[in-house]
Design a protein around this motif. Structure first.
Motif, PDB file in Angstrom:
ATOM      1  N   GLU A  22       0.830  -1.147   0.141  1.00 54.30           N
ATOM      2  CA  GLU A  22       0.159   0.224  -0.103  1.00 54.30           C
ATOM      3  C   GLU A  22       0.828   1.154   0.147  1.00 54.30           C
ATOM      4  O   GLU A  22       0.634   2.140  -0.799  1.00 54.30           O
ATOM      5  N   GLU A  23       1.963   1.224   0.840  1.00 54.96           N
ATOM      6  CA  GLU A  23       2.896   2.321   0.940  1.00 54.96           C
ATOM      7  C   GLU A  23       3.435   2.607  -0.490  1.00 54.96           C
ATOM      8  O   GLU A  23       3.625   3.874  -0.930  1.00 54.96           O
ATOM      9  N   ALA A  24       3.967   1.635  -0.871  1.00 53.07           N
ATOM     10  CA  ALA A  24       4.632   1.798  -2.409  1.00 53.07           C
ATOM     11  C   ALA A  24       3.870   2.376  -3.317  1.00 53.07           C
ATOM     12  O   ALA A  24       4.181   3.245  -4.135  1.00 53.07           O
ATOM     13  N   VAL A  25       2.397   1.930  -3.440  1.00 52.18           N
ATOM     14  CA  VAL A  25       1.415   2.240  -4.367  1.00 52.18           C
ATOM     15  C   VAL A  25       1.119   3.597  -4.210  1.00 52.18           C
ATOM     16  O   VAL A  25       1.120   4.461  -5.088  1.00 52.18           O
ATOM     17  N   LEU A  26       0.839   4.047  -3.063  1.00 50.71           N
ATOM     18  CA  LEU A  26       0.465   5.453  -2.655  1.00 50.71           C
ATOM     19  C   LEU A  26       1.364   6.129  -3.046  1.00 50.71           C
ATOM     20  O   LEU A  26       1.344   7.514  -3.499  1.00 50.71           O
ATOM     21  N   GLU A  27       2.801   5.902  -2.733  1.00 49.33           N
ATOM     22  CA  GLU A  27       4.043   6.767  -3.057  1.00 49.33           C
ATOM     23  C   GLU A  27       4.064   7.191  -4.714  1.00 49.33           C
ATOM     24  O   GLU A  27       4.306   8.009  -5.270  1.00 49.33           O
ATOM     25  N   PHE A  28       3.920   6.007  -5.328  1.00 53.73           N
ATOM     26  CA  PHE A  28       3.843   6.056  -6.719  1.00 53.73           C
ATOM     27  C   PHE A  28       2.612   6.883  -7.250  1.00 53.73           C
ATOM     28  O   PHE A  28       2.906   7.873  -8.023  1.00 53.73           O
ATOM     29  N   ARG A  29       1.332   6.920  -6.662  1.00 57.06           N
ATOM     30  CA  ARG A  29       0.576   7.411  -7.007  1.00 57.06           C
ATOM     31  C   ARG A  29       0.661   9.057  -6.705  1.00 57.06           C
ATOM     32  O   ARG A  29       0.391  10.044  -7.394  1.00 57.06           O
ATOM     33  N   ARG A  30       1.303   9.330  -5.453  1.00 57.39           N
ATOM     34  CA  ARG A  30       1.581  10.679  -5.488  1.00 57.39           C
ATOM     35  C   ARG A  30       2.373  11.372  -6.228  1.00 57.39           C
ATOM     36  O   ARG A  30       2.419  12.304  -6.668  1.00 57.39           O
ATOM     37  N   GLN A  31       3.523  10.645  -6.566  1.00 57.04           N
ATOM     38  CA  GLN A  31       4.600  11.383  -7.635  1.00 57.04           C
ATOM     39  C   GLN A  31       4.024  11.491  -8.941  1.00 57.04           C
ATOM     40  O   GLN A  31       4.342  12.618  -9.238  1.00 57.04           O
ATOM     41  N   VAL A  32       3.420  10.478  -9.301  1.00 55.27           N
ATOM     42  CA  VAL A  32       2.357  10.773 -10.780  1.00 55.27           C
ATOM     43  C   VAL A  32       1.654  11.894 -10.631  1.00 55.27           C
ATOM     44  O   VAL A  32       1.491  12.957 -11.434  1.00 55.27           O
ATOM     45  N   GLY A  33       0.569  11.895  -9.614  1.00 55.89           N
ATOM     46  CA  GLY A  33      -0.109  12.699  -9.422  1.00 55.89           C
ATOM     47  C   GLY A  33       0.563  14.245  -9.180  1.00 55.89           C
ATOM     48  O   GLY A  33      -0.137  15.335  -9.739  1.00 55.89           O
ATOM     49  N   GLN A  34       1.477  14.356  -8.403  1.00 49.33           N
ATOM     50  CA  GLN A  34       2.162  15.774  -8.436  1.00 49.33           C
ATOM     51  C   GLN A  34       2.644  16.387  -9.664  1.00 49.33           C
ATOM     52  O   GLN A  34       2.383  17.535 -10.176  1.00 49.33           O
ATOM     53  N   THR A  35       3.308  15.351 -10.478  1.00 48.29           N
ATOM     54  CA  THR A  35       3.435  15.716 -11.933  1.00 48.29           C
ATOM     55  C   THR A  35       2.412  16.250 -12.956  1.00 48.29           C
ATOM     56  O   THR A  35       2.667  17.331 -13.508  1.00 48.29           O
ATOM     57  N   MET A  36       1.352  15.699 -12.486  1.00 42.73           N
ATOM     58  CA  MET A  36       0.182  16.062 -13.434  1.00 42.73           C
ATOM     59  C   MET A  36      -0.153  17.159 -12.911  1.00 42.73           C
ATOM     60  O   MET A  36      -0.630  18.251 -13.720  1.00 42.73           O
ATOM     61  N   ALA A  37      -0.240  17.588 -11.602  1.00 39.37           N
ATOM     62  CA  ALA A  37      -0.722  18.671 -11.050  1.00 39.37           C
ATOM     63  C   ALA A  37       0.296  19.765 -11.431  1.00 39.37           C
ATOM     64  O   ALA A  37      -0.360  20.936 -11.800  1.00 39.37           O
ATOM     65  N   ASP A  38       1.489  19.677 -11.394  1.00 35.35           N
ATOM     66  CA  ASP A  38       2.348  20.696 -11.756  1.00 35.35           C
ATOM     67  C   ASP A  38       2.025  21.124 -13.264  1.00 35.35           C
ATOM     68  O   ASP A  38       2.211  22.326 -13.700  1.00 35.35           O
ATOM     69  N   THR A  39       1.895  19.916 -13.934  1.00 32.35           N
ATOM     70  CA  THR A  39       1.906  20.269 -15.546  1.00 32.35           C
ATOM     71  C   THR A  39       0.453  21.090 -15.832  1.00 32.35           C
ATOM     72  O   THR A  39       0.605  22.190 -16.455  1.00 32.35           O
ATOM     73  N   ALA A  40      -0.565  20.785 -14.967  1.00 30.87           N
ATOM     74  CA  ALA A  40      -1.703  21.633 -15.232  1.00 30.87           C
ATOM     75  C   ALA A  40      -1.717  23.182 -14.884  1.00 30.87           C
ATOM     76  O   ALA A  40      -2.054  23.872 -15.446  1.00 30.87           O
TER      77      ALA A  40
END
Ligand code: ZN
Length: 131
Positions: free
Chosen positions: A48-66
């Motif tokens: 769970e922790e690994a997947v949540l971290e993965f999701r956080r990093q991808v989400g951060q990049t998408m939010a920064d891009t937007a």
């Protein structure tokens, strides 16, 4: 120091945004696969922790891009001073950190200044609601 207001400056193209998102996703996937290979018997909490971290990093990049796609728009003409109605001067961009449900987001806002009244203004951003 004098700035000339422009309609848009350095707005990234779709291709540039896609390249950046793919590069970040690939780096994040590599990190995740490293973790998968190095963690022999992960328990559910570790997964769970690994997947949540993965999701956080991808989400951060998408939010920064937007945000970057929006951040460099200056209104033309400049906004009017709310006190004297004269046209205000574009002064600078100021960084602001916004706490969102995705993560902390850094954004730049245009700052305008009235030399007559000596007051500054951050005009509202019509393209992102809630800011
Ligand atoms: Zn004024």
């Amino acid at each position: 120091m004098k700035h000339t207001p422009q309609v848009r400056t350095s707005k990234p193209t779709r291709a540039e945004m896609k390249t950046q998102l793919l590069a970040q996703a690939e780096a994040t996937i590599d990190q995740f696969l490293d973790w998968v290979e190095q963690t022999e018997h992960p328990n559910l909490t570790q997964i769970e922790e690994a997947v949540l971290e993965f999701r956080r990093q991808v989400g951060q990049t998408m939010a920064d891009t937007a945000l970057k796609a929006q951040a460099t728009v200056h209104p033309v003409p400049s906004p009017r001073c709310p006190t004297c109605q004269r046209e205000m001067h574009f002064k600078d961009t100021k960084a602001k950190t916004l706490t969102s449900r995705v993560s902390d987001l850094k954004l730049k806002r245009s700052y305008y200044y009235c030399v007559h009244c000596q007051q500054g203004l951050f005009p509202p951003r019509p393209t992102i609601t809630g800011l």
